[in-house]
Design a protein around this motif. Sequence first.
Motif, PDB file in Angstrom:
ATOM      1  N   GLY A   1      -4.989   1.411   7.827  1.00 58.11           N
ATOM      2  CA  GLY A   1      -3.737   0.942   7.148  1.00 58.11           C
ATOM      3  C   GLY A   1      -3.638   2.024   5.888  1.00 58.11           C
ATOM      4  N   THR A   2      -2.483   2.378   5.421  1.00 55.30           N
ATOM      5  CA  THR A   2      -2.270   3.199   4.410  1.00 55.30           C
ATOM      6  C   THR A   2      -1.730   2.552   2.999  1.00 55.30           C
ATOM      7  N   GLY A   3      -1.966   1.212   3.004  1.00 53.55           N
ATOM      8  CA  GLY A   3      -1.582   0.560   1.638  1.00 53.55           C
ATOM      9  C   GLY A   3      -2.290   1.184   0.495  1.00 53.55           C
TER      10      GLY A   3
ATOM     11  N   TYR B   1       3.846   6.090   5.884  1.00 49.99           N
ATOM     12  CA  TYR B   1       2.749   5.603   4.919  1.00 49.99           C
ATOM     13  C   TYR B   1       3.137   4.588   4.200  1.00 49.99           C
ATOM     14  N   GLY B   2       2.131   3.651   3.725  1.00 50.03           N
ATOM     15  CA  GLY B   2       2.480   2.684   2.762  1.00 50.03           C
ATOM     16  C   GLY B   2       2.179   1.051   3.296  1.00 50.03           C
ATOM     17  N   GLY B   3       2.534   0.949   4.673  1.00 46.39           N
ATOM     18  CA  GLY B   3       2.635  -0.549   5.162  1.00 46.39           C
ATOM     19  C   GLY B   3       3.473  -1.379   4.326  1.00 46.39           C
ATOM     20  N   LEU B   4       2.992  -2.345   3.894  1.00 48.62           N
ATOM     21  CA  LEU B   4       4.036  -3.532   3.155  1.00 48.62           C
ATOM     22  C   LEU B   4       4.173  -2.888   1.817  1.00 48.62           C
ATOM     23  N   TRP B   5       3.540  -1.887   1.267  1.00 50.01           N
ATOM     24  CA  TRP B   5       3.762  -0.902   0.093  1.00 50.01           C
ATOM     25  C   TRP B   5       4.877   0.077   0.155  1.00 50.01           C
TER      26      TRP B   5
END
Length: 598
Positions: A15-17, A43-47
Motif C-alpha cells: 500500500g502506498t498510503g 500512488y496514495g490509495g485512499l490518500w
Amino acid sequence: MEDDLPTEYDVIVVGTGMTESIVAAAASRIGKKVLHLDSNEYYGGLWATFNFDGLQKWVEDLKISKNNTKDVSGIDLQPEEKFLKASDQYSTVENIEETWYISNEADLPVVSSKDTQTDNIGEGSGSGDEKTDEDKVDKKENVKHWSIDRIRKEYRKFNIDLAPKLLFARGELVELLISSNISRYAEFRSVSRVATFMDGKLTQVPCSRTDVFANKTVSLVEKRMLMKLLTSCMVQGADSPEFDGFQDKTFLDYLNTKSLTPIVQHYIVEAIAMATDKTSCRDGVNRTKHFLNSLGRYGSTPFLWPMYGSGELPQCFCRLCAVFGGVYCLKRQLDGVVIDNEKCKAIISGKQRLTLEHLVVGQGHLPPEIVASEGEQRISRGVFITDRSIMQGEKENLTLLYYPPEEPGQEPVTLIELGPSTNACPQGLFMVHMTCKRTTNAKEDLAYVVNKFLKAEPFDPLAIRSSIHSHTQTVSPDKRHLQEGNQANDKEESTENIKPQVLWSLYLNLPASDIKLNDSAPSNLHLCSGPDLELDFDFAVNQAMRIFKAMYPDEDFLPRAPDPEEIVIDDEEEPGPKFEGDIEAEEKQDVEKAEKEE
C-alpha cells in the motif's frame, strides 16, 4: 505478465498510503532493503489525488466487484507454516453518489451578445467610463458557461483529493519534511483565511495579534480578554495549575468561568480550538495551543496546503525511498501472508514467494483472521465544483471553515475551499471539500452544511452569473434591481447572499481509521491506518514513527537526506595515481605558496 522480483527483503510495504510511504522511506533511508507494492496503478490509495478523468475511472472501478478470487491453492508450505489470504474489505468505499447540476454543451441555449454585455458589479467607478470594443470582448470571454463537456475537456486542470488535509505550520509533518529534507520534493501555499459563521454570515477570523486589534467587530475590552486567554493556553498548556479541576470537564465549562462575551467565546471555541460542547478541556487547550504555536511561521494563518493536492505527499516519501534503493511495483497485489511460529515469514504475490523480516500493511490488505475491530471512526466526504467562492473577497482565497453541529445527532464539518491558484481546478471555478464523521451516509451527514452555503440544485443556463475576474467572483443576477434605490447597500447585500452554484458533486463514505488487530496477529506485521478525521497529518506521522521504532528501535527516524550536490562518490574521496604533469603542477603550487608566505 508479472515481473519477477528479488525474493528476499528486510521490509515489504503493501500500500502506498501516507503512513506506509513514510515507513518505507524511513527504512530505505537507513539502508534496509525495501520492496513497496500497490495493487493500484496509482500512488496514495485512499490518500490519492486525481485529475477529473482519473477520478471518474476510480469511481467506475469501485462499482465493479473486486472479489479476490485468485487461486492460491498451489502454494508450497512447510508443515509448520500456515497461509492467510489477504482481503480488501477494510478499505471499502461506500455510498458513492455523483451528480451533475449542469447540461451538455449541445443542450445549452444560445446566449446573444446583448445578454453577455452586462455591467459587472465591482468594476470601475460606475461613472459611465467609456469602454473600448476590446474591453467588451474581454467581458464576453469572462462570462463562463460551464457544461459537462467543457469540464471533461479540461480534466487535466483538476486535482481532486480523496482525503484533503492541511498542515499546521509547526505540526509533525512540516517538522519532518524539513528535518528529513523531503520538503524539496513538494510545494505549499498558505491558507489565506480561516472563516467562521457568526450572526448569520461568514466572517474572517482574526488569527494574528495584528488581526485581533484591527478587527472592528470586537471591542477593546473583548480584545484584551481574547489575548489574555490565548496567552494562558499558549504559555501554560493543559497541565498548568490554571486548568486544575477541569481535567474531567469540557473546554466550554472552563471558558464559562472566564466571563467571556459571546463573540470572544465563539472565536475561541469554533474558530481557534475548532471544538464542540463535548470537547474535553485538555483537548480544547491543546488544540488552541497547536493553532497558536503555528501562527506567524508561514503566512497569516497557521495552515499550509500542499500544491496539487494532499496526494502529493505520500509520493514525496516514495521518491526518497526509491532514491535510497527502494524497489517499487505498482499493479502488484498481496495475495496473502505465510505465518510461521507467530511471525510473518513471507508474502505471496502472484507466483512468487517473497521473504521478509518485517511486513508493513495498509488496512485494505489485511487477512480477516487477525482483525479484532473494524473501527468506528468512519468518514463522510463531499466534493463540489462551484462557480464562485462561499465568501466574497478582493482576491482569490484559500479558505478553511469549521462548522459545528446545528442539532443533536449532527457532526461538525470541516470545509476547505480551493481556487485555481492551488491547481485544484480551472480558472473561474472553485473546489469545495467537506468532511465529517459518518453517522448515516455522506449525503445526509453533510446536507445541513451544503444547504447553508451552496446551491446544490440544477443550474438554470438562462440565469446570468458572470464574473469579470475569477478571483473576485462578483456576480450580477439582476442588474435592474441593483441599479435602483440605494445602490451601495443593494450591491453588498446581493453579492453576499448569492450562494455558489454547484456544477458537480460527489459523495462517498471512507472506511474507519481506528481498525485494531487481535492478539493472534504476527509480531512483525505492522498495521497502517487509512485517512483519519483530524484536519492535519499528525496521526499518520506519529503512527509511522511508532512502526519504525518497533522495527528498528536503535536507528534514527528519517535523518536528513543530502542534496544531490552534497553527495560524494566513494571513489572520489581517495586520490588516484599521480602522473608526471600532476606532480609538476603540485610542486609549482607549493613554490608559489612559499613565496607568498615570505
